[in-house]
Design a protein around this motif. Structure first.
Motif, short mmCIF file in Angstrom:
data_model
loop_
_atom_site.label_atom_id
_atom_site.label_comp_id
_atom_site.label_asym_id
_atom_site.label_seq_id
_atom_site.Cartn_x
_atom_site.Cartn_y
_atom_site.Cartn_z
N TRP A 228 10.89 36.40 -75.77
CA TRP A 228 12.02 36.08 -76.64
C TRP A 228 12.04 37.09 -77.77
O TRP A 228 10.99 37.34 -78.38
CB TRP A 228 11.86 34.66 -77.21
CG TRP A 228 13.15 34.10 -77.71
CD1 TRP A 228 13.69 34.27 -78.96
CD2 TRP A 228 14.08 33.30 -76.98
NE1 TRP A 228 14.91 33.63 -79.05
CE2 TRP A 228 15.17 33.02 -77.85
CE3 TRP A 228 14.12 32.80 -75.68
CZ2 TRP A 228 16.27 32.26 -77.44
CZ3 TRP A 228 15.21 32.05 -75.29
CH2 TRP A 228 16.27 31.77 -76.16
N PRO A 229 13.20 37.69 -78.07
CA PRO A 229 13.24 38.70 -79.13
C PRO A 229 13.16 38.06 -80.52
O PRO A 229 13.60 36.92 -80.71
CB PRO A 229 14.60 39.37 -78.92
CG PRO A 229 15.44 38.34 -78.24
CD PRO A 229 14.50 37.47 -77.43
N THR A 230 12.61 38.81 -81.46
CA THR A 230 12.42 38.27 -82.82
C THR A 230 13.52 38.72 -83.78
O THR A 230 13.56 38.27 -84.92
CB THR A 230 11.05 38.72 -83.39
OG1 THR A 230 10.96 40.15 -83.32
CG2 THR A 230 9.91 38.08 -82.61
N ASP A 231 14.39 39.64 -83.34
CA ASP A 231 15.47 40.10 -84.21
C ASP A 231 16.54 40.72 -83.32
O ASP A 231 16.31 40.94 -82.13
CB ASP A 231 14.93 41.14 -85.22
CG ASP A 231 15.80 41.23 -86.48
OD1 ASP A 231 16.90 40.63 -86.51
OD2 ASP A 231 15.37 41.92 -87.42
N ALA A 245 10.89 32.82 -81.10
CA ALA A 245 9.92 33.48 -80.21
C ALA A 245 8.61 32.69 -80.17
O ALA A 245 7.99 32.53 -79.12
CB ALA A 245 9.68 34.92 -80.67
N ALA A 246 8.21 32.16 -81.34
CA ALA A 246 6.98 31.36 -81.40
C ALA A 246 7.13 30.08 -80.58
O ALA A 246 6.20 29.66 -79.87
CB ALA A 246 6.66 31.01 -82.86
N GLN A 247 8.31 29.48 -80.66
CA GLN A 247 8.57 28.25 -79.89
C GLN A 247 8.59 28.54 -78.39
O GLN A 247 8.01 27.79 -77.59
CB GLN A 247 9.90 27.62 -80.33
CG GLN A 247 10.20 26.29 -79.66
CD GLN A 247 11.51 25.67 -80.13
OE1 GLN A 247 12.05 26.03 -81.18
NE2 GLN A 247 12.04 24.75 -79.34
N LYS A 298 3.15 38.77 -84.36
CA LYS A 298 4.19 38.27 -85.27
C LYS A 298 4.09 36.76 -85.46
O LYS A 298 4.62 36.22 -86.42
CB LYS A 298 5.57 38.61 -84.69
CG LYS A 298 5.87 40.09 -84.57
CD LYS A 298 7.20 40.26 -83.82
CE LYS A 298 7.55 41.70 -83.60
NZ LYS A 298 8.75 41.84 -82.73
N TYR A 299 3.48 36.07 -84.48
CA TYR A 299 3.36 34.62 -84.54
C TYR A 299 2.10 34.23 -83.77
O TYR A 299 1.51 35.06 -83.07
CB TYR A 299 4.60 33.93 -83.94
CG TYR A 299 5.06 34.54 -82.63
CD1 TYR A 299 4.53 34.11 -81.40
CD2 TYR A 299 6.00 35.56 -82.61
CE1 TYR A 299 4.93 34.68 -80.21
CE2 TYR A 299 6.42 36.14 -81.42
CZ TYR A 299 5.88 35.70 -80.23
OH TYR A 299 6.27 36.27 -79.04
N SER A 300 1.70 32.97 -83.89
CA SER A 300 0.46 32.54 -83.26
C SER A 300 0.58 32.56 -81.73
O SER A 300 1.56 32.06 -81.17
CB SER A 300 0.11 31.11 -83.70
OG SER A 300 -0.97 30.64 -82.89
N LEU A 301 -0.45 33.14 -81.11
CA LEU A 301 -0.48 33.18 -79.64
C LEU A 301 -1.43 32.13 -79.08
O LEU A 301 -1.68 32.09 -77.88
CB LEU A 301 -0.92 34.58 -79.17
CG LEU A 301 -0.11 35.77 -79.72
CD1 LEU A 301 -0.56 37.07 -79.08
CD2 LEU A 301 1.39 35.56 -79.51
N ASN A 302 -1.96 31.28 -79.94
CA ASN A 302 -2.89 30.25 -79.46
C ASN A 302 -2.15 29.22 -78.64
O ASN A 302 -1.11 28.75 -79.04
CB ASN A 302 -3.57 29.54 -80.65
CG ASN A 302 -4.47 30.49 -81.43
OD1 ASN A 302 -4.99 31.46 -80.88
ND2 ASN A 302 -4.63 30.22 -82.72
N CYS A 303 -2.74 28.89 -77.51
CA CYS A 303 -2.19 27.82 -76.68
C CYS A 303 -3.05 26.58 -76.88
O CYS A 303 -4.26 26.70 -77.15
CB CYS A 303 -2.20 28.20 -75.20
SG CYS A 303 -1.11 29.58 -74.79
N ALA A 304 -2.46 25.43 -76.71
CA ALA A 304 -3.19 24.17 -76.93
C ALA A 304 -4.42 24.07 -76.04
O ALA A 304 -5.42 23.46 -76.42
CB ALA A 304 -2.26 22.99 -76.69
N PHE A 305 -4.37 24.70 -74.84
CA PHE A 305 -5.50 24.58 -73.91
C PHE A 305 -6.61 25.55 -74.25
O PHE A 305 -7.68 25.49 -73.68
CB PHE A 305 -5.05 24.78 -72.46
CG PHE A 305 -4.30 26.07 -72.22
CD1 PHE A 305 -4.96 27.29 -72.20
CD2 PHE A 305 -2.93 26.05 -71.99
CE1 PHE A 305 -4.26 28.47 -71.98
CE2 PHE A 305 -2.23 27.24 -71.76
CZ PHE A 305 -2.90 28.43 -71.77
N ALA A 306 -6.34 26.53 -75.18
CA ALA A 306 -7.33 27.59 -75.42
C ALA A 306 -8.50 27.06 -76.24
O ALA A 306 -8.40 26.07 -76.90
CB ALA A 306 -6.68 28.78 -76.12
#
Ligand code: NAG
Length: 306
Positions: A228-231, A245-247, A298-306
């Motif tokens: 997803w583009p950020t701008d 993009a984060a969502q 640019k935003y958190s890449l953490n996934c809930a399973f990580a």
């Protein structure tokens, strides 16, 4: 009995880890400051930024920007794995691509090369007919499998989910050892509320058609591009922003990996060298998960399973 329980615990860890799809990134090969071709040290620095949850990248061509010559030493040094793209048109370009495979694949152990993919949305753009693409996949497979150590390297293609589900392209799926599907909810003009629904729906349709056409569920499958583009400009109901993009990352990228689907995200870095006029109001320069010169995403890449 400690020994069997240790094995059971190990098995459950491996089972759990292998249930999560792998993560990788599509990677541009031009530098942002001067649009020059990346050299080995540029790739090493890219991999040090990307490294973490991901150790897989995909490039679009073998000869452009001397990609294979420059990236393979970095792949080896950083212990990354690579999808090697082959651009199948025009004939001179295709010949240069094959020459690069012949020259540089022998310089690295085949375990670093996940697959060789012939064409990137070649069917979607209408660059080649299904039968012409299938014969180029065959030709590249003959070349790659003729290189010592590369006898079992998968050779396939990457295309948009919607052309893969089109029965007219079945010959390509039958010929390819690996078929990789792209899907962009942004380019389908989706709202954020529907973006992950749309993404899952697209990818599951593609996967189902590939499995049906191949007559097997025992296949290696990757999403080849999503993101997803950020701008930049909106496309129908799809609005670029860091929050969106984060969502999309959480719901779609983490979400589909939790379903066990391997995913390559488009793309690792913003490609600011691209002309601002390309794409929808400059959107093409804002697909990066990282900016050009910031080592934090640019935003958190953490996934809930990580
Ligand atoms: C949501 O996405 C699905 C799958 O792409 C599509 O069929 C549906 O029309 C979309 N719904 C809305 C409200 O846009």
């Amino acid at each position: 009995m400690r020994f069997p329980s240790a094995i059971a615990a190990l098995a459950s860890v491996i089972g759990c880890v292998s249930a999560i799809g792998s993560l990788g990134f599509d990677l541009g090969v031009q530098r942002n400051n001067d649009a020059g071709c990346k050299v080995t040290s540029d790739y090493i620095s890219d991999f040090s930024t990307i490294g973490g949850d991901a150790s897989v990248v995909r490039v679009y061509a073998a000869s452009d920007c001397s990609t294979l010559a420059n990236i393979l030493p970095a792949i080896q040094q950083s212990n990354f794995k690579l999808f090697v793209g082959v651009w199948p048109t025009d004939d001179a370009h295709y010949a240069a691509e094959k020459a690069a495979l012949s020259a540089y694949l022998p310089t690295i152990d085949s375990s670093y090369i996940i697959a060789v993919t012939v064409g990137s949305e070649a069917l979607y753009r209408g660059d080649l007919s299904a039968s012409d693409l299938a014969s180029r996949i065959d030709e590249v497979r003959t070349l790659v499998h003729g290189i010592s150590g590369y006898e079992n390297t998968p050779v396939g293609t990457v295309d948009s989910w919607n052309v893969l589900v089109d029965g007219a392209n079945a010959e390509v799926i039958q010929t390819a050892d690996i078929v990789i599907a792209n899907a962009f909810s942004y380019w389908q003009g989706q709202t954020m509320a529907n973006s992950s629904h749309s993404f899952f729906d697209d990818i599951m349709q593609a996967l189902q058609v590939i499995q049906t056409t191949k007559g097997s569920t025992d296949i290696t499958f990757w999403v080849g591009e999503t993101g997803w583009p950020t701008d930049g400009g909106s496309f129908e109901n799809a609005v670029p922003s860091v929050d969106n993009a984060a969502q999309f990352w959480q719901e779609s990228v983490c979400g589909i990996r939790a379903w066990g689907i391997n995913t390559l995200v488009f793309e690792a870095f913003d490609e600011s060298w691209k002309p601002v006029t390309s794409g929808i109001q400059g959107v093409e320069t804002h697909w990066g998960v990282w900016t050009n010169d910031d080592t934090s995403p640019k935003y958190s890449l953490n996934c809930a399973f990580a």
